[in-house]
Design a protein around this motif. Structure first.
Motif, PDB file in Angstrom:
ATOM      1  N   GLY A 120      17.628  48.285  78.187  1.00 51.90           N
ATOM      2  CA  GLY A 120      17.512  47.666  76.875  1.00 51.90           C
ATOM      3  C   GLY A 120      18.576  48.142  75.917  1.00 51.90           C
ATOM      4  O   GLY A 120      19.669  48.548  76.306  1.00 51.90           O
ATOM      5  N   ALA A 121      18.237  48.100  74.632  1.00 49.74           N
ATOM      6  CA  ALA A 121      19.158  48.469  73.551  1.00 49.74           C
ATOM      7  C   ALA A 121      18.869  49.894  73.100  1.00 49.74           C
ATOM      8  O   ALA A 121      17.720  50.322  73.047  1.00 49.74           O
ATOM      9  N   SER A 122      19.943  50.614  72.757  1.00 51.21           N
ATOM     10  CA  SER A 122      19.793  51.983  72.264  1.00 51.21           C
ATOM     11  C   SER A 122      20.555  52.146  70.957  1.00 51.21           C
ATOM     12  O   SER A 122      21.474  51.371  70.653  1.00 51.21           O
ATOM     13  N   VAL A 123      20.169  53.141  70.203  1.00 47.57           N
ATOM     14  CA  VAL A 123      20.895  53.476  68.968  1.00 47.57           C
ATOM     15  C   VAL A 123      20.948  54.999  68.864  1.00 47.57           C
ATOM     16  O   VAL A 123      19.956  55.690  69.088  1.00 47.57           O
ATOM     17  N   THR A 124      22.132  55.514  68.578  1.00 46.55           N
ATOM     18  CA  THR A 124      22.333  56.944  68.370  1.00 46.55           C
ATOM     19  C   THR A 124      23.148  57.118  67.105  1.00 46.55           C
ATOM     20  O   THR A 124      24.289  56.642  67.017  1.00 46.55           O
ATOM     21  N   ASP A 125      22.561  57.753  66.108  1.00 52.12           N
ATOM     22  CA  ASP A 125      23.224  57.981  64.815  1.00 52.12           C
ATOM     23  C   ASP A 125      23.823  56.697  64.248  1.00 52.12           C
ATOM     24  O   ASP A 125      24.937  56.695  63.717  1.00 52.12           O
ATOM     25  N   GLY A 126      23.116  55.585  64.376  1.00 48.47           N
ATOM     26  CA  GLY A 126      23.565  54.304  63.818  1.00 48.47           C
ATOM     27  C   GLY A 126      24.477  53.492  64.719  1.00 48.47           C
ATOM     28  O   GLY A 126      24.814  52.350  64.382  1.00 48.47           O
ATOM     29  N   ASP A 127      24.914  54.036  65.840  1.00 45.91           N
ATOM     30  CA  ASP A 127      25.769  53.296  66.775  1.00 45.91           C
ATOM     31  C   ASP A 127      24.903  52.655  67.861  1.00 45.91           C
ATOM     32  O   ASP A 127      24.179  53.350  68.577  1.00 45.91           O
ATOM     33  N   TRP A 128      25.006  51.327  67.984  1.00 46.17           N
ATOM     34  CA  TRP A 128      24.208  50.575  68.951  1.00 46.17           C
ATOM     35  C   TRP A 128      24.879  50.532  70.306  1.00 46.17           C
ATOM     36  O   TRP A 128      26.101  50.530  70.392  1.00 46.17           O
ATOM     37  N   GLY A 129      24.068  50.481  71.340  1.00 47.03           N
ATOM     38  CA  GLY A 129      24.577  50.402  72.700  1.00 47.03           C
ATOM     39  C   GLY A 129      23.503  49.897  73.637  1.00 47.03           C
ATOM     40  O   GLY A 129      22.575  49.196  73.230  1.00 47.03           O
ATOM     41  N   TYR A 130      23.615  50.282  74.893  1.00 41.85           N
ATOM     42  CA  TYR A 130      22.638  49.864  75.901  1.00 41.85           C
ATOM     43  C   TYR A 130      22.187  51.085  76.699  1.00 41.85           C
ATOM     44  O   TYR A 130      22.819  52.153  76.650  1.00 41.85           O
ATOM     45  N   LEU A 131      21.099  50.905  77.425  1.00 46.38           N
ATOM     46  CA  LEU A 131      20.621  51.963  78.304  1.00 46.38           C
ATOM     47  C   LEU A 131      20.101  51.348  79.591  1.00 46.38           C
ATOM     48  O   LEU A 131      19.691  50.185  79.618  1.00 46.38           O
ATOM     49  N   ALA A 132      20.143  52.130  80.647  1.00 49.10           N
ATOM     50  CA  ALA A 132      19.579  51.739  81.943  1.00 49.10           C
ATOM     51  C   ALA A 132      19.124  53.006  82.645  1.00 49.10           C
ATOM     52  O   ALA A 132      19.792  54.041  82.552  1.00 49.10           O
ATOM     53  N   GLY A 133      17.980  52.938  83.303  1.00 46.81           N
ATOM     54  CA  GLY A 133      17.488  54.136  83.962  1.00 46.81           C
ATOM     55  C   GLY A 133      16.348  53.876  84.918  1.00 46.81           C
ATOM     56  O   GLY A 133      15.957  52.732  85.163  1.00 46.81           O
ATOM     57  N   LEU A 134      15.832  54.969  85.445  1.00 41.57           N
ATOM     58  CA  LEU A 134      14.735  54.951  86.413  1.00 41.57           C
ATOM     59  C   LEU A 134      13.701  55.993  86.012  1.00 41.57           C
ATOM     60  O   LEU A 134      14.043  57.010  85.400  1.00 41.57           O
TER      61      LEU A 134
END
Length: 168
Positions: A120-134
């Motif tokens: 899904g979507a991630s945010v770290t200190d206001g910077d948006w990105g994506y994530l994938a995991g198990l």
């Protein structure tokens, strides 16, 4: 003739008595009620709240993290689950800040064990990105599970967390 009539009356009386005796032994068959069969659901269905903590790893730097988690699961079949989950919390180390995500989950269930993928979507200190995991999650009781999860954020850093979830 009197003998014939007497025999007929006696036969009729005997037949009447036998019928009365049989009526006393009459068994009335009461068919069982039809049972309602509900769709099988797993203990994973419904909403959950929890906490997870662990480490964030980026270019040799290690940060601690703690996140509050909220989510919901829905069993698509007896062995397949879909869900949505959000988490947010601080990270700390040489630097500190906040990170979080909103993600979908899909996994396979086997009784009290869930093996899933998350993205899904991630945010770290206001910077948006994506994530994938198990992840792997185990139901410890009717309303509590524990889990371990490894997630990559933007392919730049990753986290390894363990957590406890309360299902309701």
């Amino acid at each position: 003739m009197k003998t014939t009539i007497s025999a007929l009356v006696a036969s009729a009386a005997a037949l009447g008595m036998v019928s009365a005796v049989q009526a006393a032994d009459l068994v009335i068959y009461d068919p069982p009620m039809m049972e309602t069969v509900a769709m099988a659901t797993s203990g994973w269905d419904g909403f959950y709240l929890g906490v997870q903590g662990g480490g964030l790893f980026e270019s040799g730097d290690i940060y601690g993290t703690v996140q509050g988690v909220v989510g919901a699961n829905f069993s698509v079949s007896p062995m397949f689950l879909l869900g949505v989950e959000g988490a947010v919390g601080p990270y700390f180390g040489d630097d500190s800040g906040w990170n979080g995500y909103l993600a979908g989950r899909a996994g396979f269930t086997a009784d009290s064990l869930l093996i899933y993928g998350i993205g899904g979507a991630s945010v770290t200190d206001g910077d948006w990105g994506y994530l994938a995991g198990l992840g792997v999650e185990a139901m410890m009781s009717d309303d509590m599970s524990i889990r371990g999860q490894v997630v990559s954020y933007n392919g730049e850093y990753w986290s390894a967390t363990v957590g406890a979830m309360w299902h309701f």
